[in-house]
Design an enzyme around this catalytic site. Structure first.
Site, mmCIF file in Angstrom:
data_model
loop_
_atom_site.group_PDB
_atom_site.id
_atom_site.type_symbol
_atom_site.label_atom_id
_atom_site.label_comp_id
_atom_site.label_asym_id
_atom_site.label_seq_id
_atom_site.Cartn_x
_atom_site.Cartn_y
_atom_site.Cartn_z
ATOM 1 N N SER A 190 0.926 -1.165 0.107
ATOM 2 C CA SER A 190 0.191 -0.134 0.066
ATOM 3 C C SER A 190 1.006 1.292 0.233
ATOM 4 C CB SER A 190 -1.017 -0.091 1.217
ATOM 5 O OG SER A 190 -1.928 0.783 1.015
ATOM 6 N N ASP A 354 -8.963 -5.568 -4.680
ATOM 7 C CA ASP A 354 -8.429 -4.248 -3.885
ATOM 8 C C ASP A 354 -9.367 -3.026 -4.135
ATOM 9 O OD1 ASP A 354 -6.823 -2.002 -2.788
ATOM 10 O OD2 ASP A 354 -4.938 -2.888 -3.259
ATOM 11 N N HIS A 389 -8.119 -4.919 -0.155
ATOM 12 C CA HIS A 389 -7.021 -4.332 -0.044
ATOM 13 C C HIS A 389 -6.067 -4.974 0.948
ATOM 14 C CE1 HIS A 389 -3.970 -1.209 -0.362
ATOM 15 N NE2 HIS A 389 -4.061 -0.871 0.796
#
Lengths: 409, 409
Positions: A190, A354, A389
């Site tokens: 991320s 995601d 995610h």
């Protein structure tokens, strides 16, 4: 500028020393590698008397925490830098105390014999500037909640804007202080992947490999909008007071709502179905019967976010939002320019589900783009499960083989 | 209980009468069908002295606005009910005044010769209870912002919880007042699709077809969580004051942030890429240079949501959130029970990129489920373009052929 143990971690360090002696004894029986990480990790602190941001601001007395797993070899060429996500920290693996309920977030891939093999690599990770959780006793960071030495008061919103490139610059200074001139890889999930791309672009001579998980090469405009919305509840909370709340009632309600957004967007309907269904928060309290009666997922979000808010700082969240919004690999002028600076092979590990960095917008086209400009690219969506995610943290072990193979090339 | 023209719309009605006379004259030359809708539509008001909610609450003096396009035939069996979305109203087609900048939201499929053919069908649409926009002069609704006849003051949070089934019950009373005992179809988008499913389950003898666009048969738990987050900014705004703000400063900032969330989640990164890219909000104001400098998408969200907030009511949004969260077709006990009550053929029209009702969670499995229980199901994702959920409004014309064919069966 050298790593010094933080005062607040003295007890852990002492325990660590005792366990270190135990490990040394155990090594006589060949048991050291396992203990080396399954044992105790220690938070260290890197300090810079002054740092000038990419935007020209000055931050004095910069302090960031860092951890390492495994041993730096004599040539100092076996290091892998792990860069952390929005609400993460340098605690990527191991435990501070044997009784810690959970190890660092990527413990499943960091350790002896694991993909980031601590028998082979020196894994190092640092807390970023403006880390979300300055109240976490295991986080050391510098940001709006830090004391400005010039005024003796917290910076608040007078802290300079910082970018992902600033995070990288501070990490670079940390590595310099350790004499590390080459990295086997930079790996991050991320926001950590943004730093990994930035490392690849800023220090192509130093970075042998880039491993990017659940991320993208820039903040796309839809994500810029979402990040604005993550920040919004804080500004609505009257306690926020334009960032001037230190020593007063803090904007806990706004920060909690902000963290509910972060928490939910990082997940997926598959997770919600499995974890909650349409269950009520309390037996006998039908959500149809009163405006205040909730579903289980609502009560969970409130509780989970309140727990995170207790160690977080509202202004830090605003600065992190800004750092993410402004991200383009290489810090512009264009994404093309930034990507062209990356010379290393790249391993891309998106989650198919995601909702923060949708792979159709990010890693799938990025794969083609990097290959077109001549980079070797490995790619796997093996982590995809039910958490969107968050699969990039929770299910990273599913990409273990891909990581091992990529590091071996 | 009969339709009466709302006072605030007297001028439009008079204009409408004059145009009606013109239309009658024009019909002598065969031009009536086109004028029937491309001309002027009129808001009418349906009133109920008292309504008892599904939950047992009493609402006195219920008033909801409604519109119609085309002509109810003598048998009163050519009606199609159009049910509206979260931030929508009964204004599904046509214009109130020739100079209106835009027609009703589904004008592209409602009119002479269009899929909802006003030469053939009587299209009717009504404002729901707790409609988001009580300050819109073209919306008539009853909700927390309405005066409670018992106290002479706005209900605020003392308004009873209402459900999608309550919306349907009030629509049923409206249709009863017009003598309509059969519906060629109930068609709605998003929250409108919830009402369409509820109609199919509650009145199987009356509903010949269900057309559901960008929706689902229940609020899935992930959506329940998102709806909680849509509501959150309002509760954070100190002006909200537990819903007691009428006649005082209103929670405009919270309502605006709530509407930013609604606005963004109803769209998609493809839209953001095309509409904004990473453009700055203002030339010379680099978002990296100051915390207050924005990207274009942020400024647009602020402005778009502020415009919507000006006609919206914060408490109404909270009640709409509740109505959507609590939705299960047939109002429970289980989704299976509710769906089993639907006997009509169903046309499902999702957008492949929908982030509010993702088709993988909603319409794709629903198709199988309905077919398994014996319903005829037509299905098309033809509306999918770049706007995510909003494709169900903006691009509905792409499903025009599917709608025409479905209505012809």
């Amino acid at each position: 500028m050298r790593g010094v143990a933080s005062g607040t971690k003295r007890r852990n360090r002492d325990l660590s020393r005792r366990l270190g002696a135990l490990a040394m004894a155990a090594s006589l029986f060949g048991a050291l590698p396992a203990l080396a990480l399954d044992g105790i990790v220690e938070k260290k602190v890197f300090e810079m008397p002054s740092y000038t941001t990419v935007g020209g601001g000055t931050i004095k007395n910069v302090r960031v925490g860092w951890e390492s797993y495994g041993k730096l070899n004599e040539a100092k060429d076996n290091a892998i830098l792990v860069t952390h996500f929005f609400s993460g920290s340098s605690h990527a693996a191991g435990r501070y105390k044997a009784e810690d309920p959970a190890p660092g977030y990527w413990d499943s891939i960091i350790g002896p014999g694991k993909p980031l093999d601590t028998d082979k690599y020196f894994i190092i990770s640092s807390d970023t500037l403006v880390n979300l959780s300055p109240k976490d006793p295991n986080v050391v960071t510098t940001g709006p909640a830090s004391i400005n030495p010039d005024t003796g008061k917290p910076y608040g919103m007078s802290f300079p804007v910082v970018t992902i490139q600033d995070f990288v610059n501070v990490q670079k200074a940390l590595l310099d202080s350790l004499g590390i001139k080459s990295l086997q890889a930079v790996m991050g999930g991320s926001m950590g992947s943004l730093q990994a791309f930035e490392w690849g672009a800023d220090h192509p001579e130093m970075v042998k490999r880039v491993i990017a998980v659940i991320g993208g090469p820039e903040a796309d405009p839809f994500l810029i909008g979402w990040l604005n919305l993550w920040a919004a509840p804080i500004r609505l909370d009257p306690n926020w007071n334009n960032g001037d709340y230190y020593g007063k009632a803090e904007p806990v309600a706004g920060l909690t709502e902000a963290l509910k957004l972060v928490t939910l967007q990082a997940r997926h309907w598959k997770w919600a179905d499995a974890a909650f269904g349409r269950k009520w928060a309390e037996d006998g309290k039908d959500p149809r019967a009163a405006m205040g009666n909730q579903y289980a997922i609502e009560a969970w979000l409130d509780k989970a976010a309140a727990g995170r808010a207790a160690v977080s700082d509202a202004n830090h969240l605003l600065y992190l939002v800004k750092a993410n919004q402004t991200f383009v690999t290489g810090n512009g002028p264009s994404l093309e320019d930034g990507l062209a600076k990356i010379k290393a092979p790249v391993l891309l590990i998106p989650s198919a589900d995601d909702l923060v960095f949708p792979p159709d917008r990010n890693m799938r086209p990025l794969k083609d783009r990097l290959e077109k400009q001549g980079n070797r690219v490995d790619y796997t969506e093996a982590i995809t499960s039910t958490q969107g995610h968050l699969d990039g943290i929770a299910n990273i072990a599913k990409a273990g083989d891909a990581i091992t193979q990529f590091l071996a090339k």
